[in-house]
Design a protein around this motif. Structure first.
Motif, PDB file in Angstrom:
ATOM      1  N   THR A 180       0.852  -1.182   0.000  1.00 46.56           N
ATOM      2  CA  THR A 180       0.000   0.000   0.000  1.00 46.56           C
ATOM      3  C   THR A 180       0.891   1.236   0.000  1.00 46.56           C
ATOM      4  N   PHE A 181       0.635   2.143  -0.936  1.00 45.86           N
ATOM      5  CA  PHE A 181       1.419   3.364  -1.105  1.00 45.86           C
ATOM      6  C   PHE A 181       0.537   4.564  -0.767  1.00 45.86           C
ATOM      7  N   ARG A 182       1.140   5.551  -0.149  1.00 47.13           N
ATOM      8  CA  ARG A 182       0.401   6.756   0.244  1.00 47.13           C
ATOM      9  C   ARG A 182       1.038   7.968  -0.427  1.00 47.13           C
ATOM     10  N   LEU A 183       0.243   8.610  -1.268  1.00 50.68           N
ATOM     11  CA  LEU A 183       0.700   9.761  -2.048  1.00 50.68           C
ATOM     12  C   LEU A 183       0.046  11.026  -1.510  1.00 50.68           C
ATOM     13  N   HIS A 184       0.774  12.096  -1.490  1.00 47.73           N
ATOM     14  CA  HIS A 184       0.442  13.268  -0.694  1.00 47.73           C
ATOM     15  C   HIS A 184      -0.071  14.441  -1.531  1.00 47.73           C
ATOM     16  N   TYR A 185      -0.465  15.502  -0.814  1.00 46.81           N
ATOM     17  CA  TYR A 185      -0.837  16.762  -1.447  1.00 46.81           C
ATOM     18  C   TYR A 185       0.421  17.533  -1.855  1.00 46.81           C
ATOM     19  N   VAL A 186       0.446  18.038  -3.074  1.00 43.90           N
ATOM     20  CA  VAL A 186       1.365  19.111  -3.455  1.00 43.90           C
ATOM     21  C   VAL A 186       0.561  20.112  -4.274  1.00 43.90           C
ATOM     22  N   VAL A 288      -4.420   6.859  -1.745  1.00 46.92           N
ATOM     23  CA  VAL A 288      -3.989   5.639  -1.061  1.00 46.92           C
ATOM     24  C   VAL A 288      -4.152   4.512  -2.075  1.00 46.92           C
ATOM     25  N   LEU A 289      -3.034   3.873  -2.439  1.00 45.59           N
ATOM     26  CA  LEU A 289      -3.014   2.926  -3.553  1.00 45.59           C
ATOM     27  C   LEU A 289      -2.481   1.576  -3.086  1.00 45.59           C
ATOM     28  N   THR A 290      -3.271   0.542  -3.228  1.00 43.10           N
ATOM     29  CA  THR A 290      -2.833  -0.820  -2.917  1.00 43.10           C
ATOM     30  C   THR A 290      -2.632  -1.575  -4.220  1.00 43.10           C
ATOM     31  N   LEU A 291      -1.407  -2.061  -4.418  1.00 44.14           N
ATOM     32  CA  LEU A 291      -1.031  -2.738  -5.654  1.00 44.14           C
ATOM     33  C   LEU A 291      -0.606  -4.176  -5.342  1.00 44.14           C
ATOM     34  N   THR A 308      -7.561   1.887  -5.335  1.00 48.04           N
ATOM     35  CA  THR A 308      -7.136   3.197  -4.849  1.00 48.04           C
ATOM     36  C   THR A 308      -8.291   3.943  -4.200  1.00 48.04           C
ATOM     37  N   LEU A 309      -7.938   4.764  -3.244  1.00 43.26           N
ATOM     38  CA  LEU A 309      -8.852   5.735  -2.651  1.00 43.26           C
ATOM     39  C   LEU A 309      -8.323   7.118  -2.978  1.00 43.26           C
ATOM     40  N   ARG A 748      12.593  -0.060   2.239  1.00 43.14           N
ATOM     41  CA  ARG A 748      11.625   0.355   1.234  1.00 43.14           C
ATOM     42  C   ARG A 748      10.612   1.306   1.871  1.00 43.14           C
ATOM     43  N   ILE A 749      10.525   2.528   1.347  1.00 41.95           N
ATOM     44  CA  ILE A 749       9.597   3.541   1.860  1.00 41.95           C
ATOM     45  C   ILE A 749       8.475   3.708   0.844  1.00 41.95           C
ATOM     46  N   ARG A 750       7.255   3.599   1.319  1.00 43.02           N
ATOM     47  CA  ARG A 750       6.090   3.570   0.432  1.00 43.02           C
ATOM     48  C   ARG A 750       5.217   4.816   0.558  1.00 43.02           C
ATOM     49  N   GLU A 751       5.730   5.826   1.195  1.00 41.82           N
ATOM     50  CA  GLU A 751       4.955   7.056   1.410  1.00 41.82           C
ATOM     51  C   GLU A 751       5.817   8.252   1.055  1.00 41.82           C
ATOM     52  N   LEU A 752       5.244   9.166   0.281  1.00 41.13           N
ATOM     53  CA  LEU A 752       5.936  10.389  -0.111  1.00 41.13           C
ATOM     54  C   LEU A 752       5.514  11.550   0.785  1.00 41.13           C
TER      55      LEU A 752
END
Length: 774
Positions: A180-186, A288-291, A308-309, A748-752
């Protein structure tokens, strides 16, 4: 002795942007520099609550302030209509409820900005607070407050795509992994903030000075909002200080300025402050992305499954449709026989997301390319060889229907790896992870797939051109394509000059006024060079045919044996000058049967609309790239330094080498910021860092060494063989950086983003069992 001119080409040369002298000397006048006679200044009162009912708005004190000409609330504009190209779910001025801190409550037009700000402070609003829906998980919980009453489950939309049989693909897999990867606001951080000037003439015709990227689409949208004929709306685009997708939708400040201009019968100018730009402009969509991915022992990919959410925020803009692009990366970046994709887009009380360079692909590629490294490691295969085994070749069509007429993926992979010495460094840096030095080095590789010839999402994805050659062989090129700082007017002028054998000084580009220029769908989807370029070439070739037909009569040389060089008509084979171009044009103009050399052309790409299952060849060409990122990680502090980026891009053909180098360098740095430094911190709907002081952009000292290589696949449909590359360089930076950090540290880091705090915590957290550590 006859003069002979050798044939020379502008293609591939380093050519400075046409607008560079004015910008470098400070002569360029952006929207905030413009003022109209009798102009008023507007300001917007925004909500002081994240989620609340509006009980009462008292504007009496503001209306009484000297210098104030209008104060508007929703009650004053009963004719306002819901906004949005994607979904119409919010009004410019809010009525009974606010759903985010950027919500517009009231607006003021006054003689000065200062008076308008004073008036805002005199408006009294009474609220009744409601529970805050702070994130997607809270929004989907049983009994969660509804952000919009007509969406009681807080689900905005869902997206589903499938190819093959994922269950079969998983059954035949020797390795299956899931993360599960967590992508942030920019946010976009355009140097030019949002703004507009609205002015009605005596007949009720509306002129807008706007930073929009889609002026012709906005004519239609504004006409619907105001219930007037689109022909009565004119949009003029001043020089734009950056777009990156932020100006693709209509946002509330624009109709609000129009309402104020209508109420006061005077021009109204509304320009954001920098803090307002952070708070009220669109963002990149947090995900929030689960692959789940699989492969066989021999390295053949078997399947991908994605859930994904998407945090939609309080309202719907372009960010909600990014799954359209994300699913293409999941399905078609490398050969994937079986794929399933599902997205749930969820309302919250957070800022709403819009379009942003790469349009969902940065998020999707981060997950997919992280998994490519994980699968390779689990299988014991070199990451480069694993990718090469699954990389497509020219002529392939993916199960989703994307047809790769040209495809430089394998060449991109090999070139980036060889020029960076990736394989040797990858082995050596991994072997040094246990060394006692706290400073580690790592190298990571990642590739990307993106549209390179527009995307057929509207009835037309085309662009029109009007071309005129005057009596002195000076060319006026009127194009629908907008210039937003990307250098489109320069490359269009270059393409026309290449066809007509003229120097760049002979061409003037007009591209900023809907009353003059022909139709274009707008700046998005890496389409402008490809589509507007083909349109400009078409108009130039029609003009050339007209010139040659006339020259044949004068010179006696067949039209098919003529050429244009350095402003002269010459014999194509020998280069012998026959006559000057301007002389021929004048002879046409002043003949008994006068003619003008004026042509039009409309180019519509051969792409197709995808069907309801999201299958179809949506773009006329596809861009590919591979980037290798080398980093240094200080394990004592968590600081990640980006040392070098080696980039190999399939660009079809290099047109303007200087322009494309700048485009790729800028995209790499934007991707570096997304990966390592930038984050719009949203805490229960409140933006905590609405200023450059606290929002960390990459600055010049942090820019790494950049080594760029172009793969020229000569796309048969592209202008002079070129593809679009505007979004590509930002897309795979985060994935390559993640893989480099893992190569350096084994973590391994899965969050930006990879901030020092986040990296330090990951490095010093308890390690999972070895079987899960990858």
């Amino acid at each position: 002795m006859a003069t002979v001119i050798e044939k020379r080409s502008l293609i591939g040369q380093k050519i400075a942007k046409l607008d560079a002298p004015d910008k470098a000397s400070g002569r360029t006048r952006y929207l905030h520099d413009l003022d109209l006679p009798g102009q008023l200044h507007a300001k917007i009162l925004r909500s002081s609550r994240v989620h609340a009912r509006i009980i009462n708005i008292d504007t009496s004190r503001a209306r009484a302030l000297p210098g104030v000409h209008a104060v508007l609330t929703a009650a004053d504009v009963p004719y306002q209509r819901p906004l949005g190209i994607v979904a119409k779910d919010h009004l410019p001025l809010k009525t009974d409820k606010v759903r985010s801190l950027r919500d517009e409550i009231a607006a003021v037009a006054a003689d000065t900005v200062e008076i308008a700000e004073q008036a805002l402070a005199l408006i009294d609003v009474e609220y009744e607070d409601l529970p805050i829906v702070a994130d997607v998980h809270t929004a989907l919980a049983l009994g969660a407050p509804a952000v919009h009453a007509n969406h009681p489950d807080n689900v905005t939309t869902t997206w589903d795509y499938a190819q093959g049989d994922v269950a079969h693909g998983e059954a035949e897999s020797d390795v299956v992994i899931e993360d599960t990867f967590r992508l942030h606001y920019v946010t976009h951080c355009c140097m030019g903030v949002s703004g507009i000037i609205a002015d009605f003439d005596a007949l009720g015709n509306l002129t807008l000075w706007s930073n929009t990227q889609v002026p012709f689409l906005h004519k239609r949208e504004f006409a619907q909002l105001l219930d007037i004929d689109p022909a009565r709306i004119r949009i003029i685009q001043p020089p734009i200080g950056g777009g990156f997708g932020s100006k693709l939708d209509i946002y509330p400040f624009e109709p609000i300025a129009i309402f104020l201009a209508k109420a006061t019968r005077r021009p109204v100018k509304l320009v954001f402050t920098r803090e307002e730009e952070f708070i009220a402009s669109p963002t990149r969509q947090p995900v929030v992305l689960t692959l789940r991915s699989g492969a066989k022992k021999d390295g053949t990919l078997t399947f991908r499954s994605v859930e994904t959410l998407h945090d939609n925020g309080a309202y719907t803009s372009w960010g909600a449709s990014t799954p359209f692009v994300m699913m293409q990366t999941v399905s078609s970046l490398y050969r994937v026989p079986h794929c399933k994709y599902h997205t749930t887009v969820v309302y919250t009380n957070n800022p709403y997301a819009g379009s942003f360079r790469g349009y969902g692909n940065l998020q999707g590629t981060f997950a997919v390319e992280s998994h490519m490294d994980r699968l390779a490691e689990t299988l014991g295969i070199d990451p480069l060889e694993f990718r090469l085994k699954n990389a497509q070749r020219p002529g392939e069509t993916t199960p989703q229907g994307l047809h790769f007429r040209t495809c430089g993926l394998q060449e991109c992979l090999r070139t980036a790896a060889e020029r960076s010495d990736y394989q040797r460094k990858h082995r050596e840096y991994a072997a040094r992870q246990a060394d006692p030095s706290p400073v580690k080095r790592g190298v990571g590789i990642a590739s990307m797939l993106h549209v390179g010839g527009g995307a057929k999402i509207y009835p037309s994805d085309g662009c029109g051109t009007i071309l005129k050659i005057d009596d002195f062989a000076q060319v006026t090129l009127m194009t629908g394509a907008s210039e937003i700082g990307q250098g489109s007017e320069t490359v269009l002028a270059q393409l026309v000059c290449e066809e007509l054998g003229l120097p760049l000084t002979s061409v003037k580009v007009v591209n900023n006024d809907t009353d003059i220029t022909p139709w274009d769908v707008g700046v998005h989807a890496s389409r402008t060079t490809f589509i507007a370029g083909n349109s400009a070439i078409g108009a130039a070739r029609k003009a050339k045919a007209k010139i040659f037909a006339a020259a044949e009569k004068v010179t006696g040389v067949a039209a098919g044996e003529l050429d244009l060089r350095a402003g002269q008509i010459v014999e194509a084979q020998s280069g012998r000058v026959l006559m000057a171009l301007d002389k021929l044009v004048r002879s046409l103009h002043f003949s008994d049967k006068a003619e003008l050399v004026m042509t039009t052309h409309y180019y519509e790409p051969p792409s197709k609309h995808q069907d309801k299952a999201f299958k179809g060849d949506v773009s006329a060409a596809y861009a590919w790239a591979t980037q290798v990122v080398e980093v240094e990680v200080d394990t004592d502090t968590g600081i990640v330094r980006t040392l070098k980026v080696t980039a190999a891009h399939d660009v079809g053909r290099v047109l303007n080498r200087l322009g494309i180098e700048g485009q790729i360098e800028g995209g790499i740095v934007m991707g570096q910021g997304y990966a390592t430094t930038e984050e719009l911190i949203v805490d229960r709907g409140v933006i905590r860092n609405p200023a450059f002081r606290d929002y960390k952009l990459v600055t010049a000292p942090e820019v790494p060494e950049i080594d760029i290589h172009f793969i020229e696949t000569m796309d048969g449909e592209g202008p002079q063989g070129a593809k679009g590359v505007g979004e590509a360089p930002a897309i795979c930076m985060a994935a390559a950086t993640a893989n480099a950090i893992y190569n350096a540290t084994g973590v391994r880091i899965r969050e930006l983003p990879f901030t020092p705090e986040k990296v330090y915590r990951a490095l010093h957290a308890p390690r999972p069992p070895a079987s899960d550590a990858a």
